[in-house]
Design an enzyme around this catalytic site. Structure first.
Site, PDB file in Angstrom:
ATOM      1  CG  HIS A 278      -0.463   0.037   2.683  1.00  0.00           C
ATOM      2  ND1 HIS A 278       0.338   0.996   3.008  1.00  0.00           N
ATOM      3  CD2 HIS A 278      -0.357  -0.995   3.553  1.00  0.00           C
ATOM      4  CE1 HIS A 278       0.751   0.575   4.206  1.00  0.00           C
ATOM      5  NE2 HIS A 278       0.228  -0.474   4.616  1.00  0.00           N
TER       6      HIS A 278
ATOM      7  CE  LYS B 158      -6.330  -6.324   3.429  1.00  0.00           C
ATOM      8  NZ  LYS B 158      -6.367  -7.865   3.518  1.00  0.00           N
TER       9      LYS B 158
END
Ligand code: MSP
Length: 478
Positions: free
Chosen positions: A21, A299
């Site tokens: 990420h 998430k």
């Protein structure tokens, strides 16, 4: 031109329990900028990044995905490699902890520790956070949860091999206090010293129940504690103990990471190195954590930004700029998704892009593409941006550079070259003025090159051509 100076820079190696990420990209991008800066100065640079592939966390994610840990690690490691490539990051090496070269180095390092008699066995019971891959004490927990992941911790009871950290703590403290091991920013140095002052227990270096790991040398059925093994990547990539690169590049000049893993790097790592008789890294630079639109990137929140998607939307150099320009390196910050577009249009399309387009257009139109006196004279404004980049103040360097860009645009508006062009007697003045603007563009390209390598190359190519033509649009407006 080589200066003969060596420069070794590392990033953390990232867990492959998931794809990369923006947080991972952030640290590695910063390292790339610094590596490019030192390379351009003629230094011999080794820039290392990679993936951390063993341990309970990766094993659990692999199982959930219905894959073997190795197959799962292969897939995700490749995603990291690709994401970094997409961001224009050019590391010298990419280490994976499942590579044989890593295991060999780890075995050699552990043999050294055994020789020094710093390992011992004991029964241990503790509270473990798998997401952090570390034990916590009761008082470190927040409402009985891991203070970082806010998840319940697990009580683990095992007989493990321990490292006699206690033997080295005073020496580590001295190294930090005396700046033999520099820790930046200063708050992080104080934090590390604070941790030592509170007292830190010896830590275990083996695991009984974790199967996905490097077999612990001399302890049948146990594996290496993933953190102890992972730290050694900084040595194994250089071919520790006998590799030529190891002799050439160790100790590291700068080790980059965020504040989440300070304790491992500022305390455990130096102690392990001391025990193995190795010199300490010169500098640890600890940057902050960023949130996305005010929230922790996770998430569950659904606000995880994929670095590849950012590049797809804005282009490589713009993505690099958008990551390093919003807040100072070393502090926490917030990335606002809405601001990305605004900043792209304001700073890149209207700022740098417009300056390049209008200067090259005027040189082409008014001077037939020919300028004189465009080399040599160093503009003192650029000295500061170089110093800022060298000091890892990427935000400051970009800010200084964009101030120069704004000043250039203002200078053009004031001088009104289009007016001068209409007056035959002002031809000399016009040529001198545009010549200076071209020289400044060239210097802008040089200071920007570590941050925006493609853009710098495009600018320099346009300036070095026989007849300067109106340059292509560097950053089309969105
Ligand atoms: N595998 C260990 C490190 C071992 S190094 C010998 C690990 N991996 S990690 O995948 O969790 O990566 C942590 C690092 O990712 C941070 O130290 C930082 O460099 C980067 N970041 C992750 N999230 C981030 C933000 N939200 N903001 C800034 N950096 C972030 O820990």
């Amino acid at each position: 031109m080589s200066t003969g100076k060596r420069f070794y820079i590392t990033t953390p190696i990232y867990y492959v329990n998931d794809k990369p990420h923006l947080g991972h990209a952030y640290t590695t991008l910063a390292a790339d900028v610094l590596a490019r800066f030192h390379k351009a100065r003629g230094e011999d640079v080794f820039f290392l990044t990679g993936t951390d592939e063993h341990g309970a966390k990766v094993a659990a994610s692999a199982e959930a995905a219905g894959k073997t840990p190795q197959a799962f690690a292969n897939e995700n490691s490749e995603k990291f490699r690709l994401a970094f490539k997409t961001l224009g990051i050019e590391s010298t090496d990419f280490i994976r902890t499942t590579e044989p070269r890593h295991e060999q180095a780890v075995q050699a390092f552990m043999a050294k520790l055994r020789e020094k008699d710093v390992l011992y066995e004991k029964d241990y019971e503790g509270l473990y956070c798998t997401a952090c891959e570390r034990f916590y004490t009761e008082k470190e927990l927040v409402d009985r949860h891991c203070p970082i992941h806010r998840r319940p911790v697990e009580r683990i009871k095992e007989r493990n091999v321990f490292f006699r950290l206690s033997r080295y703590l005073a020496e580590v403290q001295k190294a930090i206090t005396s700046d033999a091991l520099q820790i930046f920013p200063i708050e992080r140095k104080q934090e590390a010293l604070g941790l030592i002052a509170q007292g830190i227990e010896d830590f275990s270096v083996s695991r009984e129940k974790v199967k996905w790991g490097i077999p612990f040398p001399g302890k049948e059925g146990q594996t290496m504690y993933v953190w102890v093994e992972a730290l050694q990547n900084y040595l194994s990539a250089l071919g520790y103990p006998d590799g030529a690169q190891f002799k050439k590049f160790w100790p590291a000049d700068v080790q980059l990471m965020a504040k989440d893993i300070l304790k491992f790097h500022a305390i455990y790592w130096p102690a392990l190195l001391m025990a193995a008789g190795l010199p300490l890294p010169k500098t640890l630079f600890i940057h902050g954590f960023f949130s996305i639109d005010g929230e922790k990137m996770s998430k569950t929140t659904g606000n995880v930004i994929d670095p590849v998607a950012l590049v797809d939307e804005f282009g490589v150099d713009a993505a690099r700029y958008l990551l390093l320009s919003p807040f100072p390196f070393g502090q926490d910050g917030d990335l606002k998704r809405e601001r990305f577009r605004e900043k792209y249009n304001a700073d890149l399309a209207n700022g740098l892009g417009n300056l390049f387009a209008r200067v090259t257009k005027m040189v082409s139109q008014y001077l037939g593409g020919k300028v004189r006196g465009t080399t040599g004279d160093v503009d003192s404004r650029f000295q500061r941006t170089k110093e800022q980049t060298e000091a890892l103040d990427f935000y400051g360097a970009l800010e200084t550079t964009w101030r120069i860009i704004a000043e250039e645009n203002v200078a053009i508006d004031r001088a009104k070259p289009w007016g001068l062009a209409k007056d035959e007697s002002k031809k000399g003045e016009l040529a001198a003025f545009l010549g200076e603007r071209i020289a400044v563009l060239g210097q802008l390209a040089h200071v920007l090159a570590p941050y925006m390598p493609d853009t710098a190359e495009k600018i320099l190519a346009a300036l070095s051509s026989e007849g300067i033509e109106k340059g292509e649009s560097l950053f089309p407006r969105l």
